[in-house]
Write a protein that holds these residues in place. Structure first.
Motif, PDB file in Angstrom:
ATOM      1  N   ASP A 116       0.833  -1.206   0.000  1.00  0.00           N
ATOM      2  CA  ASP A 116       0.000   0.000   0.000  1.00  0.00           C
ATOM      3  C   ASP A 116       0.866   1.254   0.000  1.00  0.00           C
ATOM      4  O   ASP A 116       0.514   2.259  -0.628  1.00  0.00           O
ATOM      5  N   ALA A 117       2.001   1.172   0.692  1.00  0.00           N
ATOM      6  CA  ALA A 117       2.896   2.331   0.741  1.00  0.00           C
ATOM      7  C   ALA A 117       3.422   2.670  -0.652  1.00  0.00           C
ATOM      8  O   ALA A 117       3.558   3.846  -1.011  1.00  0.00           O
ATOM      9  N   ALA A 118       3.711   1.658  -1.458  1.00  0.00           N
ATOM     10  CA  ALA A 118       4.196   1.905  -2.818  1.00  0.00           C
ATOM     11  C   ALA A 118       3.114   2.566  -3.665  1.00  0.00           C
ATOM     12  O   ALA A 118       3.393   3.462  -4.469  1.00  0.00           O
ATOM     13  N   ARG A 119       1.861   2.142  -3.479  1.00  0.00           N
ATOM     14  CA  ARG A 119       0.765   2.759  -4.225  1.00  0.00           C
ATOM     15  C   ARG A 119       0.564   4.212  -3.806  1.00  0.00           C
ATOM     16  O   ARG A 119       0.311   5.077  -4.650  1.00  0.00           O
ATOM     17  N   GLU A 120       0.671   4.474  -2.513  1.00  0.00           N
ATOM     18  CA  GLU A 120       0.543   5.853  -2.038  1.00  0.00           C
ATOM     19  C   GLU A 120       1.681   6.721  -2.562  1.00  0.00           C
ATOM     20  O   GLU A 120       1.514   7.921  -2.782  1.00  0.00           O
ATOM     21  N   PHE A 121       2.843   6.120  -2.793  1.00  0.00           N
ATOM     22  CA  PHE A 121       4.014   6.819  -3.327  1.00  0.00           C
ATOM     23  C   PHE A 121       3.896   7.038  -4.835  1.00  0.00           C
ATOM     24  O   PHE A 121       4.740   7.666  -5.444  1.00  0.00           O
ATOM     25  N   ARG A 122       2.798   6.510  -5.419  1.00  0.00           N
ATOM     26  CA  ARG A 122       2.527   6.556  -6.860  1.00  0.00           C
ATOM     27  C   ARG A 122       3.591   5.777  -7.640  1.00  0.00           C
ATOM     28  O   ARG A 122       3.941   6.137  -8.769  1.00  0.00           O
ATOM     29  N   LEU A 123       4.065   4.710  -7.052  1.00  0.00           N
ATOM     30  CA  LEU A 123       5.087   3.888  -7.688  1.00  0.00           C
ATOM     31  C   LEU A 123       4.403   2.787  -8.491  1.00  0.00           C
ATOM     32  O   LEU A 123       3.636   1.996  -7.932  1.00  0.00           O
ATOM     33  N   PRO A 124       4.632   2.700  -9.798  1.00  0.00           N
ATOM     34  CA  PRO A 124       3.978   1.636 -10.586  1.00  0.00           C
ATOM     35  C   PRO A 124       4.532   0.272 -10.204  1.00  0.00           C
ATOM     36  O   PRO A 124       5.718   0.119  -9.909  1.00  0.00           O
ATOM     37  N   ALA A 125       3.666  -0.719 -10.217  1.00  0.00           N
ATOM     38  CA  ALA A 125       4.100  -2.081  -9.902  1.00  0.00           C
ATOM     39  C   ALA A 125       5.014  -2.598 -11.011  1.00  0.00           C
ATOM     40  O   ALA A 125       4.771  -2.336 -12.190  1.00  0.00           O
ATOM     41  N   PRO A 126       6.091  -3.303 -10.673  1.00  0.00           N
ATOM     42  CA  PRO A 126       6.971  -3.854 -11.715  1.00  0.00           C
ATOM     43  C   PRO A 126       6.232  -4.862 -12.578  1.00  0.00           C
ATOM     44  O   PRO A 126       5.371  -5.599 -12.101  1.00  0.00           O
ATOM     45  N   LYS A 127       6.576  -4.885 -13.869  1.00  0.00           N
ATOM     46  CA  LYS A 127       5.872  -5.761 -14.807  1.00  0.00           C
ATOM     47  C   LYS A 127       6.444  -7.170 -14.839  1.00  0.00           C
ATOM     48  O   LYS A 127       5.702  -8.149 -14.918  1.00  0.00           O
ATOM     49  N   GLY A 128       7.774  -7.275 -14.823  1.00  0.00           N
ATOM     50  CA  GLY A 128       8.345  -8.607 -14.884  1.00  0.00           C
ATOM     51  C   GLY A 128       9.778  -8.588 -15.377  1.00  0.00           C
ATOM     52  O   GLY A 128      10.338  -7.540 -15.731  1.00  0.00           O
ATOM     53  N   ILE A 129      10.385  -9.763 -15.374  1.00  0.00           N
ATOM     54  CA  ILE A 129      11.751  -9.918 -15.864  1.00  0.00           C
ATOM     55  C   ILE A 129      11.828 -11.157 -16.747  1.00  0.00           C
ATOM     56  O   ILE A 129      11.035 -12.093 -16.611  1.00  0.00           O
ATOM     57  N   ALA A 130      12.786 -11.134 -17.660  1.00  0.00           N
ATOM     58  CA  ALA A 130      13.094 -12.310 -18.474  1.00  0.00           C
ATOM     59  C   ALA A 130      14.457 -12.828 -18.031  1.00  0.00           C
ATOM     60  O   ALA A 130      15.396 -12.047 -17.853  1.00  0.00           O
ATOM     61  N   LEU A 131      14.541 -14.122 -17.821  1.00  0.00           N
ATOM     62  CA  LEU A 131      15.789 -14.767 -17.415  1.00  0.00           C
ATOM     63  C   LEU A 131      16.267 -15.648 -18.561  1.00  0.00           C
ATOM     64  O   LEU A 131      15.643 -16.662 -18.877  1.00  0.00           O
TER      65      LEU A 131
END
Length: 517
Positions: free
Chosen positions: A262-277
């Motif tokens: 919730d803190a990240a959302r309040e910070f307006r930080l977009p959720a990470p999409k993903g990584i390729a390995l």
């Protein structure tokens, strides 16, 4: 989109005078509840008329309806058409249950359905087909709209839980309001009926609801997700300590550990999409995916690409859409797509099914808004179309190379400790030097082979046992040296970030040389 969202969408189509709506859901009763609410909000004097092959035609308001010949879907359509023409100002909803079974095999039913849809356009009534599959006959494509009913959200499941607790006699609950919310959250991904069964099972087990029942509900969810065939649920059991080396990748993940809070959302930080390995087989790509779920304390779902393909036309695309919808419902979660290049393994000999399935996944990755973190692994990057790994779908592309000597020490230490041995009792430094060119999976195997030898001789494992197992092993770096060199060339071109070193020059400087066989 929750129950409110789906009701609003149906209302919008009804206002637009759409005469035929196909509602895709396995939750028939929940769909009928939504439709009845929509009908009452729209016009309290209207009726909800349902038809199925077993019970025939029934009215929610109890009004007299014409008799329909038993088990005759064509006759049901005729009677609905007569009712709508007789009272064109009525704003009734006619619901046909499981009607996909009839339109698939009977062209006359498809024709009557189209005729009825054309008739209803000039009345106040509409026709709704509830079906568990999305497949629609070509003839109906221009007359029908398809609406997919999502699985219930956490708030709806919380109401189901509260109702069950309040209505069941003798139930003792020690759950706080926050605990009830966590229990409902654990049921995300289940239908309302499946969630009720999971909650009821937890209640009757000991007639007490407490925090321990969260694991019981999660176990029920694992079983349900397993029935999906294409998805597998993993518990959060791995940690960064179970993965040797790969320091740059681990640090990247640690920086994003709170990204779904919730803190990240309040910070307006977009959720990470993903990584390729991307990298050499056995270097820890799969273990990394499992570790992310444990590090971030999120559910981990593995998408089995091979299980997506079905024999019927359109079945594969339906399976992938169903799997991705389930992942969104369970979110925030980690979705692991293992060996993503397998999605294109048919070589174009399957009528384009693999390309359509793969394209569906790529489009979803680009456009998804739900907090689903995708971890895609691949061994053969040459089999992937160039657009697969572009920015927008992934936040970063990591390359996993042969482990360095320091990383090999860490990996050997991890596997000794996992098997109850004290690493300080072994010459780990010498073993790491002896295992030059070995990948993590091979290092694990030499420890296991050495343990078998010691167990057969009824003694504990020693450094010499591991050394002998190492001498007997031909590492992948020798048997597939050309493949490894091709992958490293891909890294040198700047298409990926090294999972072990911050810069490309540093990664090249510390690369383990590939030896001749």
């Amino acid at each position: 989109m929750g129950t409110t969202g789906i009701a609003d969408e149906i209302r919008l189509y009804l206002r637009a005078r759409v005469a035929l709506i196909v509602l895709v859901t396995v939750e028939e009763q929940r769909a009928l509840d939504v439709l009845d609410q929509v009908r009452r909000d729209r016009d309290p004097s209207s009726d909800l008329v349902t038809w199925d092959i077993a019970d025939g035609m029934e009215s929610a308001s109890g009004r007299q309806l014409p008799e329909v010949r038993q088990g005759n879907p064509a006759d049901a359509l005729t009677k609905i058409q007569e009712l709508a023409r007789r009272e064109p100002r009525r704003r009734d909803l006619y619901v046909l249950k499981d009607f996909h079974a009839f339109w698939e095999k009977d062209p006359a039913v498809r024709r009557r359905l189209r005729n009825l849809a054309h008739t209803l356009v000039f009345t106040g009534s509409s026709l709704i087909v509830t079906t568990p599959v999305r497949t629609l006959p070509v003839e109906l494509g221009d007359d029908a709209v398809v609406v997919e009913m999502p699985l219930p959200e956490a708030d709806a499941l919380r109401r189901e839980l509260d109702h069950l607790i309040d209505s069941t006699k003798g139930v003792k609950s020690t759950l706080t309001p926050a605990g009830r919310s966590r229990l409902a959250q654990a049921a995300l991904g289940l239908t309302a009926a499946q969630a009720r069964r999971a909650f009821a099972k937890a209640i009757v087990r000991d007639e007490v609801l407490d925090d321990r029942d969260i694991e019981a509900v999660l176990a029920e969810k694992k079983a349900v997700i397993r029935e999906n065939e294409a998805l597998e649920f993993y518990g959060a059991e791995e940690s960064p300590d179970d993965l040797g080396g790969l320091d740059v990748l681990k640090e990247w993940l640690r920086l994003r550990e709170r990204a779904f809070s919730d803190a990240a959302r309040e910070f307006r930080l977009p959720a990470p999409k993903g990584i390729a390995l991307i990298g050499i087989p056995g270097t820890g790509k799969s273990l990394t995916a499992k570790m992310i779920g444990g590090l971030w304390r999120l559910p981990l779902l593995r998408l089995d690409v091979g299980a997506l393909f079905g024999s019927l036309v359109g079945e594969s695309e339906e399976r992938v859409r169903r799997a991705l919808r389930l992942a969104e419902t369970v979110s925030p979660c980690v979705l692991w797509i293992d060996e993503v290049e397998k999605a294109l393994a048919s070589g174009g000999h399957d009528g384009g099914t693999s390309q359509r399935v793969f394209g569906t996944v790529l489009t979803w990755m680009q456009e998804k808004t739900a907090p689903v973190f995708v971890v895609a692994t691949a061994n053969d990057v040459s089999a992937l179309p160039p657009e697969t790994l572009r920015r927008g779908r992934f936040d970063e592309v990591f390359f996993l190379d042969l482990p360095t000597e320091e990383e090999r020490r860490e990996i050997i230490t991890v596997h000794l400790r996992k098997r109850g041995r004290k690493p300080e009792m072994f010459d780990v430094y010498q073993l790491a030097r002896d295992c030059d060119g070995f990948v993590g999976a091979e290092l694990e195997q030499v420890v296991v082979d050495a343990m078998y030898e010691a167990f057969a001789e009824e003694r504990d494992i020693t450094t010499d046992d591991i050394a002998r197992a190492t001498a007997r092993t031909v590492p992948l770096s020798r048997s597939q040296r050309e493949v490894i060199e091709d992958l490293r060339a891909w890294l040198r071109e700047g298409r990926a970030q090294s999972a072990s070193f911050a810069g490309a020059a540093q990664a090249a400087e510390h690369q383990v040389p590939v030896l001749e066989v």
